[in-house]
Design a protein around this motif. Structure first.
Motif, short mmCIF file in Angstrom:
data_model
loop_
_atom_site.label_atom_id
_atom_site.label_comp_id
_atom_site.label_asym_id
_atom_site.label_seq_id
_atom_site.Cartn_x
_atom_site.Cartn_y
_atom_site.Cartn_z
N UNK A 17 43.90 32.13 28.35
CA UNK A 17 44.20 30.80 28.87
C UNK A 17 45.17 31.11 30.20
N UNK A 18 46.19 32.08 30.10
CA UNK A 18 46.87 32.29 31.37
C UNK A 18 46.16 32.36 32.56
N UNK A 19 45.10 33.40 32.49
CA UNK A 19 44.35 33.69 33.59
C UNK A 19 43.64 32.25 34.00
N UNK A 20 43.05 31.49 33.32
CA UNK A 20 42.70 30.17 33.94
C UNK A 20 43.75 29.47 34.75
N UNK A 21 44.92 29.13 34.06
CA UNK A 21 46.02 28.34 34.38
C UNK A 21 46.61 28.84 35.68
N UNK A 22 46.53 30.05 36.05
CA UNK A 22 47.05 30.62 37.34
C UNK A 22 46.05 30.69 38.32
N UNK A 23 44.48 30.28 37.95
CA UNK A 23 43.62 30.41 38.87
C UNK A 23 43.83 29.28 39.93
N UNK A 24 43.88 29.32 41.18
CA UNK A 24 44.00 28.50 42.25
C UNK A 24 42.90 27.46 42.11
N UNK A 25 43.34 26.20 42.58
CA UNK A 25 42.33 25.09 42.55
C UNK A 25 40.75 25.25 43.29
N UNK A 26 41.11 26.02 44.46
CA UNK A 26 40.06 26.11 45.44
C UNK A 26 39.00 26.96 44.64
N UNK A 27 39.45 27.78 43.63
CA UNK A 27 38.18 28.62 42.94
C UNK A 27 37.37 27.85 42.17
N UNK A 28 37.91 26.92 41.44
CA UNK A 28 37.41 25.86 40.51
C UNK A 28 36.37 24.93 41.48
N UNK A 29 36.88 24.57 42.65
CA UNK A 29 36.13 23.72 43.54
C UNK A 29 34.87 24.82 44.15
N UNK A 30 35.25 25.94 44.45
CA UNK A 30 34.18 26.82 44.73
C UNK A 30 33.04 27.17 43.84
N UNK A 31 33.39 27.12 42.35
CA UNK A 31 32.66 27.49 41.17
C UNK A 31 31.67 26.06 41.33
N UNK A 32 32.25 25.11 41.39
CA UNK A 32 31.52 23.63 41.32
C UNK A 32 30.52 23.65 42.30
N UNK A 33 30.74 23.97 43.48
CA UNK A 33 29.95 23.88 44.61
C UNK A 33 28.79 24.99 44.27
N UNK A 34 29.12 26.30 43.93
CA UNK A 34 28.17 27.07 43.59
C UNK A 34 27.22 26.82 42.54
#
Length: 159
Positions: free
Chosen positions: A1-18
């Motif tokens: 869970x720590x890995x996800x919580x420290x992931x920058x928001x732009x990575x989630x945005x990129x993931x959604x776009x991809x």
């Protein structure tokens, strides 16, 4: 869970776009040559960026990336993927049958990059192992090479 919580928001945005781009590949579509090259070039850039950002301009890792890319392009040419694609010479557009393969390749590049970023962030010892460096480099090359190989098949249809 720590890995996800420290992931920058732009990575989630990129993931959604991809994910969206990948899901669009599931449907049949007509595309011009110009649009057909966008995804392969984008995926080559993303994988090469992943390689350079993780390992720097290391000649051996770049060589492994190139070997993976070449092998994947040749494999793609042998398998003639994407199958059931056609080219309309009058309209100058390709018909590409929908497939899950591009979605899988897009997600594979993303998750490989994410995995490597986690290894770097956690300063794991495997990051210094040559087998890890060359293996990841080769994987990046294969994944982007499969995209580029698909584009070569479309070019062959045009002739």
């Amino acid at each position: 869970m720590e890995i996800i919580s420290k992931t920058p928001i732009w990575v989630f945005i990129l993931f959604i776009v991809l994910v969206i781009v990948g899901l669009l590949q599931l449907r049949d579509r007509n595309v011009s040559l110009e649009k057909a090259i966008i995804l392969p070039i984008s995926m080559i850039c993303l994988s090469f960026y992943g390689l350079i950002s993780a390992f720097g301009l290391e000649i051996k890792s770049i060589f492994c990336w190139l070997i993976g890319l070449i092998i994947a392009v040749l494999l793609n040419l042998l398998l003639k993927l994407p199958k059931n694609s056609t080219y309309d010479t009058k309209l100058k557009i390709f018909f590409i049958k929908g497939s899950i393969i591009p979605f899988i390749l897009i997600m594979s590049i993303f998750f490989t990059k994410y995995f490597v970023a986690v290894v770097i962030a956690k300063h794991l010892a495997i990051l210094n192992e040559l087998s890890f460096i060359y293996g990841i480099s080769f994987i990046y090359g294969v994944l982007s090479g499969l995209f580029f190989g698909r584009f070569f098949i479309l070019l062959k249809l045009r002739k």
